[in-house]
Design a protein around this motif. Structure first.
Motif, mmCIF file in Angstrom:
data_model
loop_
_atom_site.group_PDB
_atom_site.id
_atom_site.type_symbol
_atom_site.label_atom_id
_atom_site.label_comp_id
_atom_site.label_asym_id
_atom_site.label_seq_id
_atom_site.Cartn_x
_atom_site.Cartn_y
_atom_site.Cartn_z
ATOM 1 N N PHE A 32 1.068 -1.488 -0.210
ATOM 2 C CA PHE A 32 -0.172 0.027 0.146
ATOM 3 C C PHE A 32 0.804 0.995 0.210
ATOM 4 O O PHE A 32 0.532 2.345 -0.607
ATOM 5 C CB PHE A 32 -0.475 -0.128 1.468
ATOM 6 C CG PHE A 32 -1.703 1.792 1.431
ATOM 7 C CD1 PHE A 32 -3.109 1.495 1.057
ATOM 8 C CD2 PHE A 32 -1.710 2.500 2.650
ATOM 9 C CE1 PHE A 32 -4.163 2.622 1.112
ATOM 10 C CE2 PHE A 32 -1.867 3.164 2.674
ATOM 11 C CZ PHE A 32 -3.084 3.296 1.532
ATOM 12 N N VAL A 33 1.941 1.076 0.668
ATOM 13 C CA VAL A 33 2.471 2.455 1.001
ATOM 14 C C VAL A 33 3.460 2.359 -0.780
ATOM 15 O O VAL A 33 3.105 3.819 -0.964
ATOM 16 C CB VAL A 33 3.510 2.219 2.186
ATOM 17 C CG1 VAL A 33 4.702 3.716 2.082
ATOM 18 C CG2 VAL A 33 2.800 2.166 2.884
ATOM 19 N N ARG A 35 2.690 1.454 -3.562
ATOM 20 C CA ARG A 35 1.885 2.374 -4.736
ATOM 21 C C ARG A 35 1.120 3.183 -4.834
ATOM 22 O O ARG A 35 1.278 4.275 -5.216
ATOM 23 C CB ARG A 35 0.168 1.125 -4.428
ATOM 24 C CG ARG A 35 1.121 -0.319 -5.026
ATOM 25 C CD ARG A 35 -0.240 -0.881 -5.505
ATOM 26 N NE ARG A 35 -0.728 -1.661 -3.297
ATOM 27 C CZ ARG A 35 -1.348 -1.578 -3.485
ATOM 28 N NH1 ARG A 35 -3.296 -0.987 -3.893
ATOM 29 N NH2 ARG A 35 -1.926 -2.247 -2.259
ATOM 30 N N HIS A 36 1.433 4.192 -2.892
ATOM 31 C CA HIS A 36 1.024 5.018 -3.091
ATOM 32 C C HIS A 36 2.013 6.224 -2.618
ATOM 33 O O HIS A 36 1.698 7.355 -1.614
ATOM 34 C CB HIS A 36 0.112 5.784 -1.880
ATOM 35 C CG HIS A 36 -1.827 4.482 -2.550
ATOM 36 N ND1 HIS A 36 -1.766 3.082 -2.091
ATOM 37 C CD2 HIS A 36 -2.615 5.058 -3.485
ATOM 38 C CE1 HIS A 36 -3.071 3.056 -2.642
ATOM 39 N NE2 HIS A 36 -3.942 4.039 -3.651
ATOM 40 N N ARG A 38 3.874 8.531 -3.915
ATOM 41 C CA ARG A 38 3.699 10.236 -4.484
ATOM 42 C C ARG A 38 2.443 10.535 -3.825
ATOM 43 O O ARG A 38 2.710 11.928 -3.886
ATOM 44 C CB ARG A 38 3.257 9.509 -6.214
ATOM 45 C CG ARG A 38 4.303 9.455 -7.058
ATOM 46 C CD ARG A 38 4.052 9.418 -8.309
ATOM 47 N NE ARG A 38 5.224 8.984 -9.478
ATOM 48 C CZ ARG A 38 5.238 8.671 -10.081
ATOM 49 N NH1 ARG A 38 3.655 9.051 -11.094
ATOM 50 N NH2 ARG A 38 6.367 7.864 -10.966
ATOM 51 N N MET A 39 1.473 9.638 -3.562
ATOM 52 C CA MET A 39 0.074 10.974 -3.070
ATOM 53 C C MET A 39 0.813 10.902 -1.822
ATOM 54 O O MET A 39 0.367 12.210 -1.476
ATOM 55 C CB MET A 39 -0.856 9.691 -2.943
ATOM 56 C CG MET A 39 -2.243 10.899 -2.285
ATOM 57 S SD MET A 39 -2.108 12.202 -3.504
ATOM 58 C CE MET A 39 -3.635 11.880 -4.773
ATOM 59 N N ILE A 40 1.658 9.883 -0.734
ATOM 60 C CA ILE A 40 1.914 10.371 0.869
ATOM 61 C C ILE A 40 3.117 11.808 1.107
ATOM 62 O O ILE A 40 2.897 12.566 1.158
ATOM 63 C CB ILE A 40 2.734 9.067 1.388
ATOM 64 C CG1 ILE A 40 1.582 8.170 1.811
ATOM 65 C CG2 ILE A 40 2.823 9.639 2.516
ATOM 66 C CD1 ILE A 40 1.795 6.194 1.743
#
Length: 117
Positions: A32-33, A35-36, A38-40
């Protein structure tokens, strides 16, 4: 192996991550981390931006309050000086100051008048 028609679960999905797992950086390897990421990163940058912006606004509001208080003080001082000057410029006050100083001046016997062109 399957038990009761259910597939065997991986040990990581069923339990809650420990504090040492999070602080050790193991959570950064989770799917999860990854994959996301950029958003984080974007959310963290925006959070820093908003915190900095709020800090700057608070400083400016304090400066505005300080300047408004200074303006009130200066207005009060100007009003005090103006009223003192008005009191000192009355004819009776001027005549008493002339007498106190011992200056040999007299008031005009004829009233002033305007000259027109």
């Amino acid at each position: 192996m399957e038990t009761n028609g259910q597939p065997k679960r991986d040990g990581k999905k069923g339990r809650r991550p420990s504090i040492w797992y999070i602080l050790g950086g193991g959570i950064l390897k989770e799917d999860f981390v990854l994959r996301h990421m950029r958003m984080i990163v974007l959310v963290v940058i925006l959070a820093f931006f908003f915190i900095g912006n709020r800090y700057t606004c608070m400083q400016k509001l304090r400066e505005i309050d300080r300047l408004q208080q200074q303006l009130r003080d200066v207005r009060f001082e100007a009003l005090s000086i103006s009223s003192e000057l008005t009191g000192n410029s009355r004819q009776s006050q001027i005549e008493s100051l002339i007498e106190e100083q011992g200056i040999d001046l007299e008031g005009a016997k004829t009233p002033p008048y305007e000259l027109y062109k």
